[in-house]
Motif scaffolding. Structure first.
Motif, PDB file in Angstrom:
ATOM      1  N   ILE A 178      -0.291  -7.060  -5.217  1.00 27.09           N
ATOM      2  CA  ILE A 178      -1.193  -6.308  -6.089  1.00 27.09           C
ATOM      3  C   ILE A 178      -0.415  -5.145  -6.690  1.00 27.09           C
ATOM      4  O   ILE A 178       0.367  -4.478  -5.999  1.00 27.09           O
ATOM      5  N   HIS A 179      -0.590  -4.909  -7.979  1.00 31.32           N
ATOM      6  CA  HIS A 179       0.083  -3.805  -8.661  1.00 31.32           C
ATOM      7  C   HIS A 179      -0.663  -2.513  -8.386  1.00 31.32           C
ATOM      8  O   HIS A 179      -1.885  -2.446  -8.539  1.00 31.32           O
ATOM      9  N   ARG A 180       0.059  -1.497  -7.964  1.00 32.97           N
ATOM     10  CA  ARG A 180      -0.591  -0.250  -7.543  1.00 32.97           C
ATOM     11  C   ARG A 180      -1.159   0.549  -8.702  1.00 32.97           C
ATOM     12  O   ARG A 180      -1.934   1.470  -8.485  1.00 32.97           O
ATOM     13  N   GLY A 181      -0.814   0.220  -9.928  1.00 32.45           N
ATOM     14  CA  GLY A 181      -1.356   0.923 -11.084  1.00 32.45           C
ATOM     15  C   GLY A 181      -2.553   0.237 -11.704  1.00 32.45           C
ATOM     16  O   GLY A 181      -3.528   0.879 -12.084  1.00 32.45           O
ATOM     17  N   SER A 182      -2.501  -1.094 -11.777  1.00 28.50           N
ATOM     18  CA  SER A 182      -3.556  -1.844 -12.473  1.00 28.50           C
ATOM     19  C   SER A 182      -4.516  -2.569 -11.541  1.00 28.50           C
ATOM     20  O   SER A 182      -5.621  -2.917 -11.952  1.00 28.50           O
ATOM     21  N   GLY A 183      -4.075  -2.855 -10.312  1.00 31.44           N
ATOM     22  CA  GLY A 183      -4.907  -3.641  -9.407  1.00 31.44           C
ATOM     23  C   GLY A 183      -4.869  -5.128  -9.710  1.00 31.44           C
ATOM     24  O   GLY A 183      -5.575  -5.917  -9.090  1.00 31.44           O
ATOM     25  N   ARG A 184      -4.031  -5.527 -10.662  1.00 29.69           N
ATOM     26  CA  ARG A 184      -3.909  -6.945 -11.012  1.00 29.69           C
ATOM     27  C   ARG A 184      -2.923  -7.611 -10.054  1.00 29.69           C
ATOM     28  O   ARG A 184      -2.028  -6.967  -9.501  1.00 29.69           O
ATOM     29  N   TRP A 185      -3.077  -8.918  -9.877  1.00 27.22           N
ATOM     30  CA  TRP A 185      -2.285  -9.665  -8.912  1.00 27.22           C
ATOM     31  C   TRP A 185      -1.176 -10.459  -9.597  1.00 27.22           C
ATOM     32  O   TRP A 185      -1.286 -10.852 -10.755  1.00 27.22           O
ATOM     33  N   ASP A 186      -0.129 -10.749  -8.816  1.00 25.10           N
ATOM     34  CA  ASP A 186       0.985 -11.558  -9.275  1.00 25.10           C
ATOM     35  C   ASP A 186       1.490 -12.383  -8.097  1.00 25.10           C
ATOM     36  O   ASP A 186       1.390 -11.953  -6.953  1.00 25.10           O
ATOM     37  N   ASP A 187       2.000 -13.570  -8.381  1.00 34.16           N
ATOM     38  CA  ASP A 187       2.634 -14.344  -7.312  1.00 34.16           C
ATOM     39  C   ASP A 187       4.078 -13.873  -7.191  1.00 34.16           C
ATOM     40  O   ASP A 187       4.681 -13.416  -8.148  1.00 34.16           O
ATOM     41  N   SER A 188       4.617 -13.968  -5.983  1.00 30.81           N
ATOM     42  CA  SER A 188       5.924 -13.372  -5.722  1.00 30.81           C
ATOM     43  C   SER A 188       6.690 -14.172  -4.677  1.00 30.81           C
ATOM     44  O   SER A 188       6.128 -15.019  -3.992  1.00 30.81           O
ATOM     45  N   TYR A 189       7.983 -13.847  -4.569  1.00 29.57           N
ATOM     46  CA  TYR A 189       8.829 -14.445  -3.542  1.00 29.57           C
ATOM     47  C   TYR A 189       8.578 -13.744  -2.212  1.00 29.57           C
ATOM     48  O   TYR A 189       8.592 -12.517  -2.138  1.00 29.57           O
ATOM     49  N   MET A 190       8.381 -14.514  -1.171  1.00 28.81           N
ATOM     50  CA  MET A 190       8.025 -13.914   0.112  1.00 28.81           C
ATOM     51  C   MET A 190       9.169 -13.143   0.761  1.00 28.81           C
ATOM     52  O   MET A 190       8.930 -12.328   1.633  1.00 28.81           O
ATOM     53  N   LYS A 233     -12.026  -9.386  -1.428  1.00 28.45           N
ATOM     54  CA  LYS A 233     -12.881 -10.575  -1.545  1.00 28.45           C
ATOM     55  C   LYS A 233     -13.807 -10.513  -2.755  1.00 28.45           C
ATOM     56  O   LYS A 233     -14.544 -11.447  -3.029  1.00 28.45           O
ATOM     57  N   ASN A 234     -13.775  -9.377  -3.484  1.00 34.48           N
ATOM     58  CA  ASN A 234     -14.584  -9.236  -4.694  1.00 34.48           C
ATOM     59  C   ASN A 234     -14.023  -8.069  -5.506  1.00 34.48           C
ATOM     60  O   ASN A 234     -13.110  -7.366  -5.065  1.00 34.48           O
ATOM     61  N   ALA A 235     -14.589  -7.850  -6.695  1.00 33.84           N
ATOM     62  CA  ALA A 235     -14.087  -6.803  -7.596  1.00 33.84           C
ATOM     63  C   ALA A 235     -14.253  -5.408  -6.987  1.00 33.84           C
ATOM     64  O   ALA A 235     -13.404  -4.535  -7.202  1.00 33.84           O
ATOM     65  N   ILE A 236     -15.306  -5.194  -6.233  1.00 27.52           N
ATOM     66  CA  ILE A 236     -15.526  -3.883  -5.615  1.00 27.52           C
ATOM     67  C   ILE A 236     -14.440  -3.604  -4.576  1.00 27.52           C
ATOM     68  O   ILE A 236     -13.870  -2.518  -4.537  1.00 27.52           O
ATOM     69  N   GLU A 237     -14.137  -4.584  -3.737  1.00 30.63           N
ATOM     70  CA  GLU A 237     -13.073  -4.405  -2.744  1.00 30.63           C
ATOM     71  C   GLU A 237     -11.724  -4.198  -3.425  1.00 30.63           C
ATOM     72  O   GLU A 237     -10.915  -3.403  -2.959  1.00 30.63           O
ATOM     73  N   ASN A 238     -11.471  -4.914  -4.530  1.00 29.20           N
ATOM     74  CA  ASN A 238     -10.217  -4.753  -5.253  1.00 29.20           C
ATOM     75  C   ASN A 238     -10.097  -3.322  -5.785  1.00 29.20           C
ATOM     76  O   ASN A 238      -9.048  -2.688  -5.670  1.00 29.20           O
ATOM     77  N   ALA A 239     -11.188  -2.801  -6.343  1.00 26.35           N
ATOM     78  CA  ALA A 239     -11.188  -1.430  -6.865  1.00 26.35           C
ATOM     79  C   ALA A 239     -11.005  -0.416  -5.735  1.00 26.35           C
ATOM     80  O   ALA A 239     -10.283   0.577  -5.895  1.00 26.35           O
ATOM     81  N   LEU A 240     -11.628  -0.661  -4.591  1.00 20.86           N
ATOM     82  CA  LEU A 240     -11.493   0.236  -3.449  1.00 20.86           C
ATOM     83  C   LEU A 240     -10.058   0.231  -2.927  1.00 20.86           C
ATOM     84  O   LEU A 240      -9.479   1.290  -2.652  1.00 20.86           O
ATOM     85  N   LEU A 241      -9.471  -0.945  -2.810  1.00 22.94           N
ATOM     86  CA  LEU A 241      -8.078  -1.036  -2.357  1.00 22.94           C
ATOM     87  C   LEU A 241      -7.161  -0.323  -3.342  1.00 22.94           C
ATOM     88  O   LEU A 241      -6.281   0.443  -2.942  1.00 22.94           O
ATOM     89  N   LEU A 242      -7.365  -0.534  -4.638  1.00 21.96           N
ATOM     90  CA  LEU A 242      -6.553   0.130  -5.652  1.00 21.96           C
ATOM     91  C   LEU A 242      -6.690   1.654  -5.531  1.00 21.96           C
ATOM     92  O   LEU A 242      -5.689   2.373  -5.538  1.00 21.96           O
ATOM     93  N   HIS A 243      -7.904   2.130  -5.372  1.00 21.10           N
ATOM     94  CA  HIS A 243      -8.128   3.570  -5.210  1.00 21.10           C
ATOM     95  C   HIS A 243      -7.394   4.101  -3.985  1.00 21.10           C
ATOM     96  O   HIS A 243      -6.695   5.113  -4.050  1.00 21.10           O
ATOM     97  N   ASP A 244      -7.549   3.420  -2.860  1.00 25.30           N
ATOM     98  CA  ASP A 244      -6.905   3.862  -1.625  1.00 25.30           C
ATOM     99  C   ASP A 244      -5.379   3.833  -1.740  1.00 25.30           C
ATOM    100  O   ASP A 244      -4.690   4.704  -1.219  1.00 25.30           O
ATOM    101  N   MET A 245      -4.850   2.820  -2.434  1.00 27.64           N
ATOM    102  CA  MET A 245      -3.399   2.755  -2.634  1.00 27.64           C
ATOM    103  C   MET A 245      -2.929   3.937  -3.467  1.00 27.64           C
ATOM    104  O   MET A 245      -1.918   4.565  -3.150  1.00 27.64           O
ATOM    105  N   MET A 246      -3.647   4.258  -4.528  1.00 27.04           N
ATOM    106  CA  MET A 246      -3.251   5.372  -5.395  1.00 27.04           C
ATOM    107  C   MET A 246      -3.278   6.686  -4.618  1.00 27.04           C
ATOM    108  O   MET A 246      -2.366   7.510  -4.750  1.00 27.04           O
ATOM    109  N   VAL A 247      -4.302   6.879  -3.808  1.00 24.90           N
ATOM    110  CA  VAL A 247      -4.388   8.088  -2.986  1.00 24.90           C
ATOM    111  C   VAL A 247      -3.206   8.142  -2.024  1.00 24.90           C
ATOM    112  O   VAL A 247      -2.559   9.180  -1.874  1.00 24.90           O
ATOM    113  N   SER A 248      -2.907   7.014  -1.376  1.00 25.54           N
ATOM    114  CA  SER A 248      -1.797   6.973  -0.421  1.00 25.54           C
ATOM    115  C   SER A 248      -0.473   7.307  -1.081  1.00 25.54           C
ATOM    116  O   SER A 248       0.320   8.072  -0.539  1.00 25.54           O
ATOM    117  N   PHE A 249      -0.224   6.732  -2.233  1.00 20.03           N
ATOM    118  CA  PHE A 249       1.046   6.989  -2.901  1.00 20.03           C
ATOM    119  C   PHE A 249       1.157   8.440  -3.355  1.00 20.03           C
ATOM    120  O   PHE A 249       2.251   8.958  -3.509  1.00 20.03           O
TER     121      PHE A 249
END
Length: 162
Positions: free
Chosen positions: A125-137, A42-58
């Protein structure tokens, strides 16, 4: 995100659900069946936190090699109701924060796997950059569920994301 721990045991607001990969509608349903929702910063901080958590998970997931080629994870956002008007998957509320990659969303319709009734109406969301893209469901991707809010945990915006 810590594998096999329930939301009540986590120090973050996200629960790891990396596998098996699912289509966007199936990922939404799976999160809902667990009393959660598909993650959506919902904001840049949450986006950064999600990106961090994704990187740790991977990096720490027992099946990390299996997911090594998965660069995109589903987010809980769509523009199914009106093209270009992005809403949450939970309550169809309008997005107040986005982190689109350059030239996105583009609603591309030239994909070889494209179904006639399926346009790029969901977000990832891209797991490396945290940037978003629209996609096919119908694509099958990893995803992360957002735990329900707890009264004993500070809101994410107040958490020190070191």
């Amino acid at each position: 995100m810590i594998l096999a721990k329930m939301c009540t045991e986590l120090e973050t607001s996200y629960m790891e659900l990396l596998g098996p990969t699912k289509s966007w509608p199936d990922a939404v349903k799976d999160c809902k069946s667990k009393g959660m929702e598909l993650a959506l910063p919902k904001n840049a901080i949450e986006n950064a936190l999600l990106l961090h958590d994704m990187m740790v998970s991977f990096n720490t997931h027992p099946n990390a090699n299996k997911f090594s080629r998965e660069n995109w994870l589903w987010l809980g956002a769509h523009d199914n109701n009106w093209e270009g008007i992005w809403q949450t998957s939970k309550k169809d509320e309008f997005l107040t924060f986005t982190n689109w990659d350059r030239k996105q969303p583009d609603n591309k319709i030239t994909d070889a796997d494209h179904f006639p009734s399926d346009t790029q109406n969901v977000a990832g969301i891209h797991r490396g950059s945290g940037r978003w893209d629209d996609s096919y469901m119908h694509f099958k991707r990893a995803y992360v569920c957002l735990c329900p809010e707890r009264e004993d945990v500070a809101p994410i915006a107040a958490v020190d994301a070191q």
